[in-house]
Structures are given as structure tokens and as C-alpha cells.
Design a protein around this motif. Structure first.
Motif, PDB file in Angstrom:
ATOM      1  N   THR A  90       0.128  -8.640  -0.400  1.00  0.00           N
ATOM      2  CA  THR A  90       0.993  -7.519  -0.787  1.00  0.00           C
ATOM      3  C   THR A  90       0.911  -6.434   0.274  1.00  0.00           C
ATOM      4  O   THR A  90      -0.169  -5.912   0.566  1.00  0.00           O
ATOM      5  CB  THR A  90       0.595  -6.948  -2.160  1.00  0.00           C
ATOM      6  OG1 THR A  90       0.611  -8.008  -3.110  1.00  0.00           O
ATOM      7  CG2 THR A  90       1.560  -5.869  -2.591  1.00  0.00           C
ATOM      8  N   GLY A  92       2.420  -2.675   1.582  1.00  0.00           N
ATOM      9  CA  GLY A  92       3.024  -1.466   1.046  1.00  0.00           C
ATOM     10  C   GLY A  92       3.559  -0.563   2.139  1.00  0.00           C
ATOM     11  O   GLY A  92       2.967  -0.466   3.221  1.00  0.00           O
ATOM     12  N   ASP A 139       5.856  -1.901  -2.862  1.00  0.00           N
ATOM     13  CA  ASP A 139       4.936  -3.018  -2.697  1.00  0.00           C
ATOM     14  C   ASP A 139       5.771  -4.257  -2.454  1.00  0.00           C
ATOM     15  O   ASP A 139       6.646  -4.605  -3.262  1.00  0.00           O
ATOM     16  CB  ASP A 139       4.068  -3.198  -3.944  1.00  0.00           C
ATOM     17  CG  ASP A 139       3.017  -2.114  -4.061  1.00  0.00           C
ATOM     18  OD1 ASP A 139       2.686  -1.747  -5.196  1.00  0.00           O
ATOM     19  OD2 ASP A 139       2.521  -1.646  -3.027  1.00  0.00           O
TER      20      ASP A 139
END
Length: 158
Positions: A90, A92, A139
Motif C-alpha cells: 500500500t 500513500g 492509499d
């Protein structure tokens, strides 16, 4: 005519006194009298340095990526450049939005060497618009662990 300068001086003094602690702050609002200094009882200490709201930090749970691994030359001026991770898959980023603009972010490409992220600021109206700026966090899921791949940020305003 001599009374006019005295009235102006009195008015300025009242305004300055009211703005400099002449009244009491509502409970719960930090004021110079209620902000803790970090000094131990009976001792002296340097007050804590306040967090600068203009310096980007990852949201809670995020870990900032080393800026040396991020290429930002494809971003328009004023777009945030901070990249963080909240897990191995993930990524961001922050967008830039405001009164009559919306922000989006998406993974544009993923290779074994780099991940390209496209951040877009889109105008939603011709106005009139307020002039505030917001920096929404996005995200973005990756197909594989980020590992040591570079991140390339690109963007546009529409």
C-alpha cells in the motif's frame, strides 16, 4: 483638535489590550497561559517544538518513504511530494483540492523497477470559489510488494 489624537491613542490601546490577553480564552482553547511548557516542577526546560502544519507528514500508521526514492519532476508546482507506505503493498500520497477543485490519485504503471503514480487536480466549477486548500490522503494498492522500487509522481491540473 488636540482631543482627536488622544481618542485614537485610547482606541488603539483598547484594541491591543483586548487582543493581547485582556480577556479570557474559552475553556479548552490553548492560550499562552494554558499551553504546557514541559518544564518540570521547580526546574527549567526548553518548551516542546510545535508541529508545523505546513510540513507534510504521513497519516497515522504510515511510514514516510525516503525522498531519495521518489522522483517528483512530473508534478505541477505546489503539489505535495510526500510518499508513504502503510504496508508492503500500500502506497500513500496526498492530492491537492480546494473550493472548486477535486483531487484524485491512481497507480499509472508498475514495473519491477518503479511505480508511477498520477495525481490529478480537476476544476469542478468556474466559480465563484473559496480559496482554501485541502490535501486529501490516498492509499493506493500495489500488485506486488514495493520492496526497493522507486516511486515516480506525475500530475496535472484540469
Amino acid at each position: 483638535m488636540r482631543a482627536l489624537p488622544m481618542i485614537v491613542l485610547l482606541a488603539v490601546t483598547l484594541v491591543l489590550t483586548a487582543g493581547c490577553g485582556g480577556g479570557s480564552a474559552p475553556s479548552g482553547d490553548p492560550s499562552p497561559a494554558t499551553v504546557p511548557t514541559g518544564a518540570p516542577p521547580g526546574g527549567t526546560s526548553t518548551p516542546p517544538v510545535p508541529v508545523d502544519p505546513l510540513v507534510a507528514a504521513p497519516p497515522p500508521g504510515g511510514t514516510a518513504l525516503d525522498p531519495a526514492r521518489v522522483t517528483t519532476t512530473g508534478l505541477p508546482a505546489g503539489f505535495p511530494t510526500l510518499v508513504w507506505t502503510t504496508g508492503p503493498r500500500t502506497l500513500g500520497v496526498y492530492g491537492r483540492a480546494g473550493g472548486c477543485t477535486e483531487a484524485t490519485a491512481a497507480i499509472a504503471a508498475q514495473t519491477a523497477e518503479e511505480v508511477t503514480v498520477r495525481i490529478t487536480q480537476t476544476s469542478t466549477s468556474t466559480g465563484p470559489c473559496t480559496r482554501e486548500l485541502r490535501y486529501p490522503a490516498f492509499d493506493l494498492p500495489l500488485d506486488a510488494d514495493l520492496g526497493q522500487r522507486r516511486v515516480v509522481l506525475t500530475g496535472e491540473t484540469r
